[in-house]
Write an enzyme that holds these catalytic residues in place. Structure first.
Site, PDB file in Angstrom:
ATOM      1  CB  ILE A 470      -1.007  -0.002   1.167  1.00 61.52           C
ATOM      2  CG1 ILE A 470      -0.301  -0.043   2.533  1.00 61.52           C
ATOM      3  CG2 ILE A 470      -1.937  -1.199   1.050  1.00 61.52           C
ATOM      4  CD1 ILE A 470      -1.274   0.137   3.710  1.00 61.52           C
ATOM      5  CD  GLU A 709      -1.275   0.439  12.219  1.00 66.85           C
ATOM      6  OE1 GLU A 709      -2.425   0.838  12.374  1.00 66.85           O
ATOM      7  OE2 GLU A 709      -0.978  -0.768  12.207  1.00 66.85           O
TER       8      GLU A 709
END
Ligand code: MOS
Length: 748
Positions: A470, A709
């Site tokens: 992604i 993250e």
């Protein structure tokens, strides 16, 4: 293994050239077998109610229009859910299923025409009469309606509440306490590539080219919605222009394109506009958080309490667990965390990069700064003093934990010792200067994954998994892993991703992609390596046939047994069928005892310097540094990009991002990138990140920990704490805006 291992090298992106030359094909750019028709979504303009009447006649007569779908003529789909399907991304998601409107922006019609422009124009001709109903869309005015999410629909990763000891008693007894209320904003993913799909049918089989993080979940959700066998759905998603959680599930444009393509017997393309993505792909719910800290005068925490209220919806529960990191970050004998939800008539919350940790640490790490100030202790030292020796709530050891090292090395490199000791005391011309620090923590995950590796007669190794890239660098790191495991140079490895025909992976989400898909690829390549060596020895006609040497290796693409060597191609060409293939896999957390026996997280420390205009209150980031401990680093270049991208998003949480609800409509009024502020280049002068060396063999065979993250975790608090250090003004409603800062600025 290669002479020079590729893992650990700052390899350029394999797909970089394809992307900058436009050769990487995104979903909306895929050429269909026949000319496609174009769909356009018409969104609802009320928050709650019914469609009383919908008039599509003018739209149907408009030039080029092929089909107008509404709830009156939409093909049959499954009902939603059901909500008890624990994986929310595999639930059926019907659109135009009935006359109900559940949130502003929900699709009420789908217009398909010969061109995008014709479809968009015709959509504007659809007339909808609504029977609006009493709605609830104001979170701050509805906090007294909060409830406790229970059971599987709690939709978090852990229990809603946690209690250890007696935190209220600790607060009552403590010589120093800090108790404050904070507010965080609604935020929207805003991936660069908006959500898009191209649907093509061949008889009863559907191929959906769509921009998704998780091929397998999307496939399951599409099959469930359209009530068809999973085997008849193919999902293709080789390039994804960002996800951040907003592409974990299937969205309206994909389901509606599939339905329309089946009706029209023709490929249909559909994409959401930027504005539509604000109401149709989920968001990070705003929250009110109350943090209470109790401490001794020396700065030892005796109690931590973190209380969260966030937004959910009546139709699908989502609890962002903002207090999760509070359960693990600091030692304290008395602790309590809780999460409550308020159901609003709005689009529901969804995971947004570091769901829970990002808004939770923004608040907790601000509260820690407030405690350090109250105690008169350096905030770096306060954190080090409260370092736990095992997981403070689970009681198990950490697989690895180098927060202290990140704080110390980060502080040294940043020049933390030069921090203004007194807030509001340093000026550089018209700028008030301040430094801020925060800690970062994010869970390390792995999920069940499979991959295949195949050697062909040309000597090329093709690695396949339905994992997606992604924008994170997945193609690149999987190439590195495969090359090293096999002992094959980079240019002989071809990694193919994002197709449901490939072995199943959990996709890109939760920062588990590298560990999951990477471990499966490593396993497949290890098995292929053994198969190649075996074939080299035993297959008739192989140049190494009959070799008995005990030393057998593949290195830099050359197969050696004893004192004889040959190429991969020459081995493969002698095998029946001309190729050798192996399957690899890795187990998920539930089947990996190391996740029960150890508390597994990545850690880090953020340092920020800001300047605040003494007259106008304008806040400018001057520099930012992140220090991270994430186990082994597969590729320092792509890893650093992940970290600084996250850090910049934290800056954005602290200073810019705020999707503002108009409570009359339940709509984000600033639903575009002109009004919804994100940092641009001019806002990001000098951001850097580095990794402290760390070994962690507990979570996966690669020795890595989740990184995607971690960068956003706490970085906003470092910026906010720097603003306090610069001005002496503490703002607890994020983002920090001029009007909150101005009244308290020091008079000069
Ligand atoms: Mo992440 S919020 O699982 O893309």
């Amino acid at each position: 293994m290669n002479t020079i291992p590729l893992v650990g090298q700052p390899l350029d992106r394999i797909d970089g050239r394809l992307k900058v030359t436009g050769a990487a094909t995104y979903a909306y750019e895929v050429k269909s077998s026949r000319p496609p028709a174009y769909g356009f979504i018409l969104p609802a303009t009320i928050a709650k109610g019914r469609i009383a009447a919908i008039d599509t006649r003018r739209a149907e007569l408009a030039q080029g229009v092929l089909l107008v779908l509404t709830h009156r003529n939409a093909p049959r789909q499954s009902t939603f859910g059901p909500p008890r399907v624990p994986n929310r991304f595999a639930r059926a998601r019907p659109f135009l299923g009935d006359d109900r409107v559940r949130f502003w922006g929900e699709p009420v019609a789908f217009v398909v025409a010969e061109s995008f422009e014709a479809a968009r124009h015709a959509a504007s001709l659809v007339k909808v009469d609504y029977a609006a109903e009493q709605q609830l869309t104001d979170l701050w005015a509805s906090l007294d309606r909060s409830y406790k999410p229970e059971g599987i629909t709690a939709s978090g990763r852990a229990p809603t509440d946690s209690v250890i000891g007696d935190v209220e008693a600790a607060l009552a007894a403590a010589p120093v306490t800090v108790e404050n209320t904070y507010w965080t904003s609604f935020q929207v993913h805003n991936a660069m590539e908006p959500h898009a799909a191209l649907a093509e049918w061949e008889g009863a089989r559907l191929t959906l080219f769509t921009s998704t993080q998780t091929v397998a979940d999307t496939r399951a959700a599409v099959a469930a919605t359209l009530e068809m066998p999973v085997e008849d759905v193919r999902i293709v998603s080789p390039f994804v222009g960002g996800g951040f959680g907003g592409k974990l599930g299937v969205r309206a444009e994909a389901i509606l394109a599939a339905l329309a393509a089946r009706e029209l017997r023709r490929p249909v393309k559909a994409a959401q506009t930027r504005q539509q993505t604000f109401s149709n792909v989920g968001h990070r719910p705003a929250s009110r958080q109350i943090v209470k800290l109790a401490a001794t005068r020396e700065g030892l925490l005796t109690g931590i309490s973190h209380d969260v209220v966030g937004q959910s919806t009546p139709f699908e529960e989502f609890a962002e667990q903002n207090a999760m990191p509070t359960r693990t970050l600091y030692a304290a004998p008395n602790r309590a965390t809780r999460h409550r939800l308020v159901n609003l008539d709005m689009q529901g919350g969804e995971p947004v990069r570091a769901p829970g940790e990002a808004p939770g640490l923004l608040v907790l790490e601000t509260a820690m700064d407030e405690l350090a100030y109250a105690l008169g202790i350096d905030p770096v030292e306060l954190r080090i003093q409260n370092e736990p020796d095992r997981d403070p709530e689970r009681g198990v050891p950490f697989s690895s934990r180098n927060l202290v090292r990140c704080l110390r090395e980060g502080a040294a490199r940043f020049g933390w010792a030069d921090r203004p000791a007194v807030p509001g005391s340093r000026r550089d011309g018209r700028w008030l200067i301040g430094y801020g620090v925060s800690a970062a923590i994010r869970s390390n995950y792995i999920a069940k994954a499979e991959a295949s590796a195949k050697l062909d007669q040309a000597g090329i190794v093709t690695v396949r998994t339905d994992m997606t890239d992604i924008g994170t660098g997945t193609y690149t790191i999987l190439t590195q892993i495969a090359a090293d495991e096999l002992g094959v140079p980079q240019d002989l490895i071809v990694v193919q991703l994002g197709d449901s025909r490939f072995p199943r992976s959990p996709g890109s989400g939760g920062s588990w992609g590298a560990a999951s898909a990477g471990s499966a690829v490593k396993d497949a390549c290890a098995k292929l390596r053994l198969a190649i060596l075996d074939a080299a020895r035993s297959v008739q006609g192989s140049p190494l046939a009959g070799s008995t040497g005990s030393e057998a290796s593949i290195k830099d693409g050359i197969v050696t047994i004893g004192d004889r060597s040959t190429t991969l191609a020459s081995v493969a060409s002698k095998v029946a069928g001309g190729s050798l293939e192996a399957q690899g896999q890795v187990a998920g957390m539930a089947d990996n005892p190391a996740y029960r026996e150890f508390s597994q997280h990545g850690f880090g420390a953020h340092f920020a310097e800001v300047g605040v205009d003494a007259d106008t209150g304008e806040i400018r980031l001057r520099r930012m540094l992140g220090a991270f401990a994430v186990g082994r680093v597969l590729n320092p270049k792509t890893a650093r990009s992940q970290m600084i991208g996250g850090m910049i998003w934290g800056l954005s949480q602290a200073l810019y991002e705020d999707a503002v609800v108009d409570p009359r409509f339940g709509q984000f009024v600033n639903h575009d990138l002109a009004e919804y502020h994100v940092p641009v280049h001019a806002d990001v002068p000098d951001v850097d990140a580095f990794f402290v060396p760390e070994e962690d063999d507990k979570g996966n065979p690669l020795g890595i920990k989740s990184i995607g993250e971690l960068g956003i975790c706490g970085s906003g608090a470092a910026v906010g704490n720097a603003v306090f250090n610069a001005t002496g003004v503490r703002v607890r409603r994020f983002p920090i805006t001029l009007e909150q800062l101005l009244p308290g600025l020091p008079q000069s």
